[in-house]
Write a protein that holds these residues in place. Structure first.
Motif, PDB file in Angstrom:
ATOM      1  N   GLY A 189       0.782  -1.233   0.000  1.00  0.00           N
ATOM      2  CA  GLY A 189       0.000   0.000   0.000  1.00  0.00           C
ATOM      3  C   GLY A 189       0.812   1.280   0.000  1.00  0.00           C
ATOM      4  O   GLY A 189       0.284   2.358  -0.228  1.00  0.00           O
ATOM      5  N   ALA A 190       2.127   1.181   0.267  1.00  0.00           N
ATOM      6  CA  ALA A 190       2.957   2.390   0.275  1.00  0.00           C
ATOM      7  C   ALA A 190       3.625   2.566  -1.087  1.00  0.00           C
ATOM      8  O   ALA A 190       3.941   1.590  -1.760  1.00  0.00           O
ATOM      9  CB  ALA A 190       4.007   2.277   1.363  1.00  0.00           C
ATOM     10  N   LYS A 191       3.815   3.814  -1.462  1.00  0.00           N
ATOM     11  CA  LYS A 191       4.547   4.072  -2.708  1.00  0.00           C
ATOM     12  C   LYS A 191       6.032   4.166  -2.404  1.00  0.00           C
ATOM     13  O   LYS A 191       6.444   4.943  -1.533  1.00  0.00           O
ATOM     14  CB  LYS A 191       4.053   5.366  -3.347  1.00  0.00           C
ATOM     15  CG  LYS A 191       2.626   5.231  -3.850  1.00  0.00           C
ATOM     16  CD  LYS A 191       2.159   6.436  -4.615  1.00  0.00           C
ATOM     17  CE  LYS A 191       0.705   6.187  -5.042  1.00  0.00           C
ATOM     18  NZ  LYS A 191       0.086   7.400  -5.588  1.00  0.00           N
ATOM     19  N   CYS A 192       6.810   3.367  -3.129  1.00  0.00           N
ATOM     20  CA  CYS A 192       8.239   3.265  -2.820  1.00  0.00           C
ATOM     21  C   CYS A 192       9.078   3.402  -4.074  1.00  0.00           C
ATOM     22  O   CYS A 192       8.638   3.066  -5.166  1.00  0.00           O
ATOM     23  CB  CYS A 192       8.586   1.883  -2.274  1.00  0.00           C
ATOM     24  SG  CYS A 192       7.544   1.356  -0.951  1.00  0.00           S
ATOM     25  N   VAL A 193      10.300   3.855  -3.866  1.00  0.00           N
ATOM     26  CA  VAL A 193      11.302   3.737  -4.921  1.00  0.00           C
ATOM     27  C   VAL A 193      12.315   2.714  -4.413  1.00  0.00           C
ATOM     28  O   VAL A 193      12.860   2.880  -3.314  1.00  0.00           O
ATOM     29  CB  VAL A 193      12.004   5.083  -5.191  1.00  0.00           C
ATOM     30  CG1 VAL A 193      13.071   4.921  -6.266  1.00  0.00           C
ATOM     31  CG2 VAL A 193      10.997   6.151  -5.597  1.00  0.00           C
ATOM     32  N   PHE A 194      12.537   1.661  -5.182  1.00  0.00           N
ATOM     33  CA  PHE A 194      13.528   0.673  -4.744  1.00  0.00           C
ATOM     34  C   PHE A 194      14.922   1.157  -5.088  1.00  0.00           C
ATOM     35  O   PHE A 194      15.184   1.618  -6.192  1.00  0.00           O
ATOM     36  CB  PHE A 194      13.212  -0.707  -5.320  1.00  0.00           C
ATOM     37  CG  PHE A 194      12.078  -1.343  -4.554  1.00  0.00           C
ATOM     38  CD1 PHE A 194      12.342  -2.051  -3.390  1.00  0.00           C
ATOM     39  CD2 PHE A 194      10.757  -1.175  -4.959  1.00  0.00           C
ATOM     40  CE1 PHE A 194      11.302  -2.601  -2.644  1.00  0.00           C
ATOM     41  CE2 PHE A 194       9.715  -1.711  -4.226  1.00  0.00           C
ATOM     42  CZ  PHE A 194       9.987  -2.427  -3.060  1.00  0.00           C
ATOM     43  N   LEU A 195      15.786   1.090  -4.090  1.00  0.00           N
ATOM     44  CA  LEU A 195      17.093   1.740  -4.198  1.00  0.00           C
ATOM     45  C   LEU A 195      18.140   0.823  -4.801  1.00  0.00           C
ATOM     46  O   LEU A 195      18.089  -0.392  -4.640  1.00  0.00           O
ATOM     47  CB  LEU A 195      17.543   2.183  -2.807  1.00  0.00           C
ATOM     48  CG  LEU A 195      16.625   3.222  -2.159  1.00  0.00           C
ATOM     49  CD1 LEU A 195      16.751   3.200  -0.645  1.00  0.00           C
ATOM     50  CD2 LEU A 195      16.928   4.611  -2.714  1.00  0.00           C
ATOM     51  N   GLU A 196      19.093   1.432  -5.465  1.00  0.00           N
ATOM     52  CA  GLU A 196      20.234   0.678  -5.974  1.00  0.00           C
ATOM     53  C   GLU A 196      21.333   0.737  -4.918  1.00  0.00           C
ATOM     54  O   GLU A 196      21.627   1.802  -4.382  1.00  0.00           O
ATOM     55  CB  GLU A 196      20.731   1.310  -7.275  1.00  0.00           C
ATOM     56  CG  GLU A 196      19.728   1.139  -8.412  1.00  0.00           C
ATOM     57  CD  GLU A 196      19.951   2.116  -9.575  1.00  0.00           C
ATOM     58  OE1 GLU A 196      20.905   2.910  -9.508  1.00  0.00           O
ATOM     59  OE2 GLU A 196      19.137   2.088 -10.510  1.00  0.00           O
ATOM     60  N   LEU A 233      16.334  -2.287  -0.898  1.00  0.00           N
ATOM     61  CA  LEU A 233      15.513  -1.604   0.106  1.00  0.00           C
ATOM     62  C   LEU A 233      14.666  -0.531  -0.571  1.00  0.00           C
ATOM     63  O   LEU A 233      15.105   0.084  -1.536  1.00  0.00           O
ATOM     64  CB  LEU A 233      16.406  -0.934   1.140  1.00  0.00           C
ATOM     65  CG  LEU A 233      16.976  -1.782   2.270  1.00  0.00           C
ATOM     66  CD1 LEU A 233      17.911  -0.937   3.123  1.00  0.00           C
ATOM     67  CD2 LEU A 233      15.843  -2.337   3.129  1.00  0.00           C
ATOM     68  N   PRO A 234      13.466  -0.313  -0.031  1.00  0.00           N
ATOM     69  CA  PRO A 234      12.635   0.752  -0.595  1.00  0.00           C
ATOM     70  C   PRO A 234      12.845   2.079   0.128  1.00  0.00           C
ATOM     71  O   PRO A 234      13.160   2.102   1.309  1.00  0.00           O
ATOM     72  CB  PRO A 234      11.218   0.247  -0.297  1.00  0.00           C
ATOM     73  CG  PRO A 234      11.356  -0.539   0.972  1.00  0.00           C
ATOM     74  CD  PRO A 234      12.758  -1.091   1.010  1.00  0.00           C
ATOM     75  N   LEU A 235      12.686   3.170  -0.600  1.00  0.00           N
ATOM     76  CA  LEU A 235      12.536   4.471   0.047  1.00  0.00           C
ATOM     77  C   LEU A 235      11.053   4.816  -0.087  1.00  0.00           C
ATOM     78  O   LEU A 235      10.542   4.962  -1.203  1.00  0.00           O
ATOM     79  CB  LEU A 235      13.393   5.539  -0.637  1.00  0.00           C
ATOM     80  CG  LEU A 235      13.298   6.936  -0.005  1.00  0.00           C
ATOM     81  CD1 LEU A 235      14.027   6.982   1.333  1.00  0.00           C
ATOM     82  CD2 LEU A 235      13.864   8.008  -0.920  1.00  0.00           C
TER      83      LEU A 235
END
Ligand code: ARG
Length: 584
Positions: A287-294, A304-306
């Motif tokens: 349900g959360a909007k995330c950017v998955f990190l490199e 990991l997501p931000l």
């Protein structure tokens, strides 16, 4: 005027071109201060690295460079040493003429940056309704120093206070105040921040214990976010009261800041996330909007997501920082953004910077830098606390430094049988106390933790503010004693005869190199070290060379040297945010 180091670099560069052709015009001539005094004053290590590609012996390469080096006005004949170092020994005549040049300039001929930048320094940034703690003090002192140095170099600096003035804590606080002191929500000055901090604790306790209260607090957040009039008024009041308390500290420290808190970016949060979505960077996770990190992974190696938008639709600290980057680059035209916070936030910034870059918000010429610093510890090596175990209030900490410096001063006055006015004592105590706190912080490499000790920072011996201030006062003492107005010395001839004069002159002339280094590396301790060594070399000179008792023209020459030392100290200290005293 170019700095010592730059002049030498230029000369060696020219020799490289003459010896090996235009291809070598951009080769770094690798000129550095000499590793040991017996190697001279500066050395170039370029022959060692060039020899390989030239397929020569390094000493032969060095010889070719030396053959083309036209440096007689600056240096004694260069010497080739060891495997192929080129050692340079500065001439006294050169130092004398350089000193004369800087003596005529109020800024000591430190040049302005060739291409001034729009720089944002994001520092101090305490959180409303929570205490401003020693971490914020470090950020304030370091950030102010960096801003001063960048301003001095001619950059267009914007000092931003990114205060934490938004977030769920306000729901809790407003809900609590409605119960406990409703008058505080409508009347200014009904509370001081000290009370606000206690209130925050009480509100938190209530929140943890009482379900109905939790519900109220959440509703308050929603009301505030929707812009309900009385909620917004209460929020503004809380901010205003915090702000006044913060200002007391800034005034005491002599620090200027423009407040632009997290709430400023609220209107841009939605479009910030939208833009990330358009760029295809956003994924939904529970349900959360995330950017998955490199490059950031959990224990099982998954990225990991931000989180940029929580499952309840709310935004967070990272979203605000993303919106801020976008705004600062697009609207403020920032070319370098410097964030001064504790090292604990290093990951936060690395992640936010990465997402901003992947979103294409950071043009190549823009630099985002996190300037981390270590913890402030008590003398027991643990986190700094009061005797009763509470966090130290900054106001108390600074007051204590001033009170202790006053005690030291009064003891000294009594010992010396001097009597001074209350005004003198107050000013001295304040300047010495505040300087000591600032200098203790700035003189350590900021990345390490430092132990807060009033005794150490206030001692007159060693690498402390009082020691440096005292060196300055010594020069003013010479002028008083001799009845000489140093400002009217004009442009007299300086001649360096004693070795201690030569060493002092060389040191004075390194100021602009040091300032430029700090401008790049953002390490104020380099400037502190320089000023400390300057005070030491001055004291050695002063112990060896009589000034007022010397015969002319030596007397004037030495007065000039003393005056230049004092001016360098004053300028350098001002860049640390430290004022000087004429007498101590
Ligand atoms: N308010 C934050 C804190 O107290 C520091 C904010 C630093 N600046 C930023 N742009 N995140 O930890």
């Amino acid at each position: 005027m170019y700095s010592l180091l730059e002049q030498l670099r230029q000369h060696v560069s020219q020799a490289l071109v003459k010896a090996f052709g235009d291809d070598y015009a951009d080769t770094d001539p690798l000129v550095v201060p000499a590793a040991k005094p017996e190697f001279g004053d500066y050395q170039s290590n370029i022959a060692l690295s060039l020899a390989k590609e030239l397929k020569q012996k390094p000493r032969d390469t060095a010889q070719q460079i030396v053959d083309h080096l036209e440096i007689e006005s600056i240096s004694h004949p260069p010497e080739i040493a060891g495997p192929g170092f080129i050692n340079l020994r500065l001439k006294a005549s050169y130092l004398e003429s350089q000193l004369q040049t800087i003596a005529q300039d109020s800024q000591l001929a430190v040049e302005k940056a060739e291409t001034p930048q729009r720089v944002i320094v994001d520092f101090s940034s305490p959180n409303i309704a929570k205490e401003m703690h020693v971490g914020h003090l470090r950020s304030t002192i370091i950030g102010d120093c960096l801003a001063r140095i960048l301003e001095f170099r001619g950059h267009d600096v914007f000092r931003l206070n990114h205060v934490g003035d938004w977030g769920t804590q306000f729901g809790m606080l407003i809900a609590y105040l409605r119960e406990a002191s409703p008058e505080a929500l409508t009347k200014a000055d009904a509370l001081a921040l000290g009370d606000l901090v206690t209130l925050y604790r009480e509100a938190k306790k209530r929140f943890d214990e009482d379900e109905q209260f939790q519900k109220n607090a959440r509703e308050e957040v929603v009301k505030l976010q929707k812009g309900a009039e009385d909620s917004v008024r209460a929020w503004k009041l809380l901010c205003e009261q915090s702000r006044r308390e913060f200002q007391v500290i800034y005034d005491l420290l002599g620090v200027e800041l423009t407040e632009r808190g997290e709430s400023f970016y609220n209107p841009f949060l939605r479009e910030t996330v939208q833009e990330l979505e358009e760029k295809g960077l956003v994924e939904e996770d529970q349900g959360a909007k995330c950017v998955f990190l490199e490059g950031f992974t959990n224990k099982s190696g998954e990225p990991l997501p931000l989180i940029v938008q929580k499952s309840d639709g709310g935004y967070n600290y990272a979203t605000t920082d993303l919106a801020a980057i976008r705004y600062r680059i697009r609207q403020d035209g920032a070319q370098r953004i410097i964030y001064v916070t504790d090292a604990g936030q290093a990951n936060h910034f690395a992640q936010v910077f990465q997402v901003a870059e992947r979103a294409g918000w950071v043009p190549e010429e823009v630099e985002l830098v996190h300037v981390p610093f270590g913890l402030v510890q008590g003398e027991d090596g643990k986190k700094l606390k009061t005797r009763s175990g509470d966090t130290v209030r900054l106001q108390d900490l600074l007051d204590e430094a001033i009170a202790r410096s006053r005690q030291d001063l009064e003891r000294r006055l009594a010992e010396e049988g001097r009597s001074e006015s209350e005004k003198f004592i107050q000013k001295n105590a304040r300047v010495v106390g505040i300087s000591a706190v600032k200098y203790a912080d700035l003189s350590r490499n900021r990345t390490s933790n430092y132990v807060f000790s009033y005794d150490k920072m206030l001692t007159l011996q060693g690498n402390t503010a009082p020691y440096l201030l005292y060196a300055y006062v010594r020069v003013q003492g010479i002028s008083r004693k001799g009845g000489i107005d140093l400002n009217t010395l004009g442009n007299q001839t300086i001649s360096l005869e004693d070795n201690s004069e030569f060493v002092l002159a060389k040191h004075i002339l390194q100021l602009s190199d040091v300032i430029k280094e700090v401008e790049q590396e953002l390490l104020p301790n380099r400037l502190c070290q320089y000023l400390f060594e300057l005070s030491q070399t001055f004291n050695q000179f002063y112990d060896r060379c009589p000034v007022l008792q010397a015969q002319e023209p030596k007397r004037t020459s030495r007065l000039m040297l003393a005056d230049l030392t004092a001016r360098t100290l004053k300028l350098g200290l001002s860049l640390l945010g430290i004022e000087v005293l004429e007498r101590m």
